[in-house]
Design an enzyme around this catalytic site. Structure first.
Site, PDB file in Angstrom:
ATOM      1  N   ASP A   1     -28.537  41.883  66.858  1.00  0.00           N
ATOM      2  CA  ASP A   1     -29.210  43.062  66.319  1.00  0.00           C
ATOM      3  C   ASP A   1     -30.159  43.573  67.408  1.00  0.00           C
ATOM      4  O   ASP A   1     -31.182  42.948  67.696  1.00  0.00           O
ATOM      5  CB  ASP A   1     -29.982  42.659  65.050  1.00  0.00           C
TER       6      ASP A   1
ATOM      7  N   LYS B   1     -35.219  54.532  66.241  1.00  0.00           N
ATOM      8  CA  LYS B   1     -36.325  53.750  66.815  1.00  0.00           C
ATOM      9  C   LYS B   1     -36.385  53.945  68.326  1.00  0.00           C
ATOM     10  O   LYS B   1     -37.267  53.427  68.993  1.00  0.00           O
ATOM     11  CB  LYS B   1     -36.150  52.264  66.493  1.00  0.00           C
TER      12      LYS B   1
ATOM     13  N   CYS C   1     -39.218  44.338  55.593  1.00  0.00           N
ATOM     14  CA  CYS C   1     -37.799  43.996  55.352  1.00  0.00           C
ATOM     15  C   CYS C   1     -37.467  42.634  55.952  1.00  0.00           C
ATOM     16  O   CYS C   1     -36.397  42.445  56.554  1.00  0.00           O
ATOM     17  CB  CYS C   1     -36.847  45.057  55.898  1.00  0.00           C
TER      18      CYS C   1
ATOM     19  N   HIS D   1     -34.372  40.833  60.113  1.00  0.00           N
ATOM     20  CA  HIS D   1     -34.501  41.964  59.192  1.00  0.00           C
ATOM     21  C   HIS D   1     -33.430  41.798  58.109  1.00  0.00           C
ATOM     22  O   HIS D   1     -32.365  41.218  58.362  1.00  0.00           O
ATOM     23  CB  HIS D   1     -34.258  43.252  59.993  1.00  0.00           C
TER      24      HIS D   1
ATOM     25  N   GLN E   1     -34.618  46.541  67.810  1.00  0.00           N
ATOM     26  CA  GLN E   1     -35.971  46.556  68.376  1.00  0.00           C
ATOM     27  C   GLN E   1     -35.968  46.267  69.871  1.00  0.00           C
ATOM     28  O   GLN E   1     -37.037  46.223  70.485  1.00  0.00           O
ATOM     29  CB  GLN E   1     -36.869  45.529  67.652  1.00  0.00           C
TER      30      GLN E   1
HETATM   31  N1  PLP Z   1     -32.819  45.385  62.321  1.00  0.00           N
HETATM   32  C1  PLP Z   1     -34.102  45.433  62.737  1.00  0.00           C
HETATM   33  C2  PLP Z   1     -34.624  44.340  63.626  1.00  0.00           C
HETATM   34  C3  PLP Z   1     -34.919  46.491  62.346  1.00  0.00           C
HETATM   35  O1  PLP Z   1     -36.194  46.535  62.747  1.00  0.00           O
HETATM   36  C4  PLP Z   1     -34.378  47.505  61.510  1.00  0.00           C
HETATM   37  C5  PLP Z   1     -35.240  48.607  61.032  1.00  0.00           C
HETATM   38  O2  PLP Z   1     -36.403  48.415  60.734  1.00  0.00           O
HETATM   39  C6  PLP Z   1     -33.050  47.420  61.120  1.00  0.00           C
HETATM   40  C7  PLP Z   1     -32.304  46.341  61.551  1.00  0.00           C
HETATM   41  C8  PLP Z   1     -32.412  48.452  60.266  1.00  0.00           C
HETATM   42  O3  PLP Z   1     -32.275  49.656  60.933  1.00  0.00           O
HETATM   43  P1  PLP Z   1     -31.743  50.954  60.142  1.00  0.00           P
HETATM   44  O4  PLP Z   1     -32.574  51.031  58.899  1.00  0.00           O
HETATM   45  O5  PLP Z   1     -32.035  52.061  61.088  1.00  0.00           O
HETATM   46  O6  PLP Z   1     -30.318  50.752  59.871  1.00  0.00           O
END
Ligand code: PLP
Length: 414
Positions: free
Chosen positions: A208, A234, A372, A131, A211
């Protein structure tokens, strides 16, 4: 009743769905099928009610007040830290920085951990499937320091090529990053193996977990990473909540990133001293009600149990994948051996956004776009995909309704 029995638990899907008021609404006159859970999950009543009760009964600022309400608010906020620490098996509550989400967590590591260490010629290693929150912060600090960002490759199935990731852990790498689960492909990455290789080389690893936490129990000690970032919205919690877990030695060595109230010991014009971690990273008034909600979300996961969640979600994933494969011209992007319930796909002769727009008119919420993850789209040579992402409160009947709607809108577009 639609239940699945395992030795430890009985998964009562109808009872679970009754806890999520939004799932029973209609959209464009059709029963809602919400398959956009990787984007944000829906919230169960205990989460909504906990936040409501906080504002009705306990609202005050944290830490600053000695009055009863201030103590209640502080206890609730700090209680969320305790719960989150236990949720991911952090060795200490003081290693958990509460943030607005994963994005704030990765930026904190970028500016406070990486930037002071980066020299021209150094590198940060990430992967092609990340992401943007696990790419762009590294690019920003790389630009400032003369370092570079390298991306480990994946294969056509959407699996990380582990040997190549490991081969890229060269001495100039000062931080390695990887997502535990891909938000586009659903791929589960071999984080323990990566962490082992990083530790052999003395390279810190950031995972990260955005998910992963909604689907599986996480144990940061067993994973063996240095940093673990997660986002609350999430995982049944409210937006604007999240956390960074980091090893104590890193937090102690990291300078504060945001300055302001709550993060200081003493402020003087001839030199300000800072609070201990995690408070030195939590400047300003936090999202108190949000963390009250996130606490309730953790309780909710624990009441259902990840064993039952996993079994149900994996059944749904297998069923949805099988049903999608019946559709002529449909190509699934991401066929890793181990996946969480996220399915990206394309249908020949149609645009993902057109399909998503028409599906919405059928009451089906899925996401279309680049998710993203531009570099991942570039790897697969596509501008966007359609993504159905499932949660434990979804059903086979919803998968059937989704397939019927998809066949209908596909026909309209062909
Ligand atoms: N990392 C991953 C794998 C994600 O799916 C997301 C959100 O879609 C993020 C980071 C970013 O999360 P946030 O926008 O809640 O900071």
């Amino acid at each position: 009743m639609n239940t699945t029995a395992s030795p430890a638990t009985v998964f009562d899907i109808q009872r679970i769905r009754a806890d999520f008021p939004l799932l029973s609404r209609t959209v464009h006159g059709k029963p809602l099928v919400y398959f956009d859970n990787a984007n944000t999950s829906q919230k169960p009543l205990p989460v909504i009610e906990a936040m409501n009760e906080h504002y009705r009964e306990h609202n005050a600022n944290v830490s600053r007040a000695v009055h009863q309400l201030g103590e209640e608010a502080t206890a609730a906020y700090e209680g969320a830290r305790d719960k989150l620490a236990r949720f991911i098996n952090a060795p200490s509550r003081n290693e958990l920085v509460l943030t607005s989400g994963t994005t704030q967590a990765t930026n904190l590591v970028a500016y406070s951990y990486a930037l002071p260490r980066l020299q021209p010629g150094d590198a940060i290693l990430t992967t092609v499937m990340e992401h943007h929150a696990n790419i762009v912060p590294w690019q920003l600090v790389a630009q400032r320091s003369g370092a570079t960002v390298k991306a480990a490759p994946i294969d056509q199935r959407g699996e990380l090529i582990l040997e190549q990731y490991v081969a890229m852990l060269t001495p100039e790498v000062k931080l390695a990053c990887v997502t535990q689960v891909s938000n586009v492909l659903g791929t589960v990455n071999p984080v323990r193996e990566i962490a082992r290789e990083c530790r052999k080389r003395g390279i810190a690893l950031l995972v990260d977990g955005s998910q992963a936490v909604p689907h599986r129990p996480v144990d940061v000690q067993a994973l063996g990473c240095d940093f673990y970032a997660l986002t609350g919205h999430k995982m049944l919690g409210p937006t604007g909540t999240g956390a960074l877990w980091a090893r104590r030695e890193h937090l102690d060595a990291m300078p504060p990133f945001f300055g302001g109230g709550e993060m200081i010991r003493e402020v003087r014009f001839d030199g300000t001293s800072f609070a201990e971690a995690p408070h030195k990273f939590e400047a300003g008034t936090p999202n108190i009600a949000g963390f009250v909600g996130l606490s309730a979300a953790i309780d909710y996961y624990q009441s259902v149990g990840f064993e039952a969640i996993h079994a149900w979600e994996q059944q749904l994933l297998a069923y949805a994948t099988e049903r999608l494969r019946e559709i002529p011209g449909l190509r699934i992007i991401g066929e890793a051996a181990e996946k969480e319930p996220v399915i990206s796909f394309l249908i020949d002769g149609t645009q993902a956004t057109d399909l998503a727009t028409l599906l919405d008119l059928q009451g089906v919420a899925v996401r279309s776009g680049h998710h993203c993850a531009h570099p991942l789209m570039q790897f697969f040579g596509v501008p966007s995909t359609l993504r159905a992402s499932l949660a434990f409160y979804n059903t086979r009947e919803e998968v059937d309704a989704f397939i019927v709607a998809l066949l209908k809108v596909r026909k309209l577009l062909m």
